[in-house]
Scaffold this active site. Structure first.
Site, PDB file in Angstrom:
ATOM      1  N   LYS A   1       0.868  -1.345  -0.091  1.00 49.22           N
ATOM      2  CA  LYS A   1       0.054   0.045   0.010  1.00 49.22           C
ATOM      3  C   LYS A   1       0.938   1.173   0.026  1.00 49.22           C
ATOM      4  CE  LYS A   1      -3.970  -2.236   2.285  1.00 49.22           C
ATOM      5  NZ  LYS A   1      -4.527  -2.718   3.538  1.00 49.22           N
TER       6      LYS A   1
ATOM      7  N   GLN B   1      -4.807  -1.618   9.574  1.00 49.02           N
ATOM      8  CA  GLN B   1      -4.802  -2.879   8.975  1.00 49.02           C
ATOM      9  C   GLN B   1      -5.661  -3.790   9.842  1.00 49.02           C
ATOM     10  OE1 GLN B   1      -3.578  -3.396   5.912  1.00 49.02           O
ATOM     11  NE2 GLN B   1      -4.204  -5.453   6.390  1.00 49.02           N
TER      12      GLN B   1
ATOM     13  N   ASP C   1     -11.176   2.921   3.948  1.00 49.86           N
ATOM     14  CA  ASP C   1     -11.727   1.480   3.938  1.00 49.86           C
ATOM     15  C   ASP C   1     -13.296   1.165   4.063  1.00 49.86           C
ATOM     16  OD1 ASP C   1      -9.662  -0.802   3.663  1.00 49.86           O
ATOM     17  OD2 ASP C   1      -9.363  -0.801   5.765  1.00 49.86           O
TER      18      ASP C   1
END
Ligand code: NDP
Length: 295
Positions: A53, A97, A120
């Site tokens: 990422k 994460q 997200d």
């Protein structure tokens, strides 16, 4: 007759190029989009994802801020970091994460993120906005699947869509997106009766299960479009391989179009994360959102 193979890798490269273009336009106005990624603990798969990422964020011209915290981090410390990132105008997107090491509560941490920075799309407010047809941050994997489906099929209205899997990160938001595009949506799961028959009703079949090659060729309606979200590591012929939730070799004989694993949905996820970060930065500054990168 073989199915069209949907090239997610090439499509994702196109999305990343459009994101880079949008970023360049913001940078020209003195705004550099910033994505903060928070990794707690030493999970090896998570470390690989976070590294990828970071690389792709920088390649798109955005600022990448990485916060690597020890597994011993407390809930209060993590929440304090989220509060700081929420307040930082240089941070347009925040990603924590998952999974978080025990005993940290992912729900509490995700819901502490400013919904406008929740790239997200997991915050309960974004889930609710998506479900009620309001402007949301849309979870990256289902957003990527929708982009591939629209590119392959054009309008999706009226199609029978079956989503196998009902997780909050893939199955449920996928079903909401398909419903918003006027598909007739069935969400199947581990308690579904006669799953093969349910799948055979699908013009669009999205598999997000996490069981290697579970969906057999004869579960697929001839000509159907199959999106395989699964990423499963298996040992075969003495080698470790990545396979999806669909038996690709059999499905490719029956389907009209299908995503491979790897090289299908996987690359779209990070591309959509970058797209969401650009969208968040545009919204934060009251600028027009880039076309085709969100719903
Ligand atoms: P979860 O484990 O959270 O959810 C799996 C879902 O599959 C559950 O709803 C479960 O049903 C259902 N399920 C399990 N077994 C069966 C069965 N035998 N028959 C029917 N349904 C079943 O997984 P995720 O949604 O997080 O991920 C799914 C897959 O997608 C994984 O392989 C994951 O690695 C992959 N993935 C890929 C991404 C990408 O970028 N390509 C991103 C995210 C995930 P129930 O609710 O009843 O238990």
């Amino acid at each position: 007759m073989g199915a069209t193979i949907i090239d997610g890798k090439a499509f994702a490269a196109g999305v990343r190029a459009r994101v880079a273009q949008g970023v360049a336009e913001l940078v020209a106005r003195g705004i550099r989009p910033g994505l903060a990624v928070v990794l707690v603990g030493e999970d090896p798969a998570s470390q690989v994802y976070v590294r990828n990422k970071g690389v792709q964020t920088r390649e798109a011209g955005m600022e990448s801020l990485e916060y690597r915290l020890p597994a011993s981090t407390t809930q209060a410390e993590l929440l304090a970091l989220i509060a700081r990132l929420n307040a930082d105008p240089a941070v347009h997107g925040i990603l924590v994460q998952l999974p978080l090491p025990a005993p940290l509560s992912a729900d509490e941490v995700i819901n502490a993120i400013d919904p406008a920075k929740d790239v997200d799309g997991f915050h309960v407010l974004n889930a609710g906005r998506l479900a009620t047809g309001q402007k949301a941050m849309v979870p990256c994997t289902p957003l990527g699947c929708l982009m591939l489906l629209r590119a392959q099929l054009g309008r999706l209205a009226g199609l029978n869509a079956v989503v196998v899997g009902r997780s909050n990160i893939v199955g449920k938001p996928m079903a909401q997106l398909l419903l918003a595009d006027s598909c007739t949506v069935t969400v199947a799961h581990s308690r579904t009766r006669d799953l093969p028959a349910v799948c055979r009703g699908a013009d669009v079949l999205v598999a997000a299960v996490g069981r290697p090659e579970m969906i057999a060729g004869d579960w697929i309606r001839p000509g159907a479009t199959v999106i395989d979200v699964g990423i499963n590591r298996i040992e075969r012929d003495g080698r470790t391989r990545l396979v999806g939730d669909v038996d690709f070799a059999a499905a490719v004989q029956v389907a009209g179009a299908i995503t491979p694993v790897p090289g299908g949905v996987g690359p779209m996820t990070i591309a959509c994360l970058l797209a969401n970060t650009l969208t968040a930065a545009c919204r934060a500054h009251g600028l027009a959102e880039p076309e085709g990168l969100t719903v």
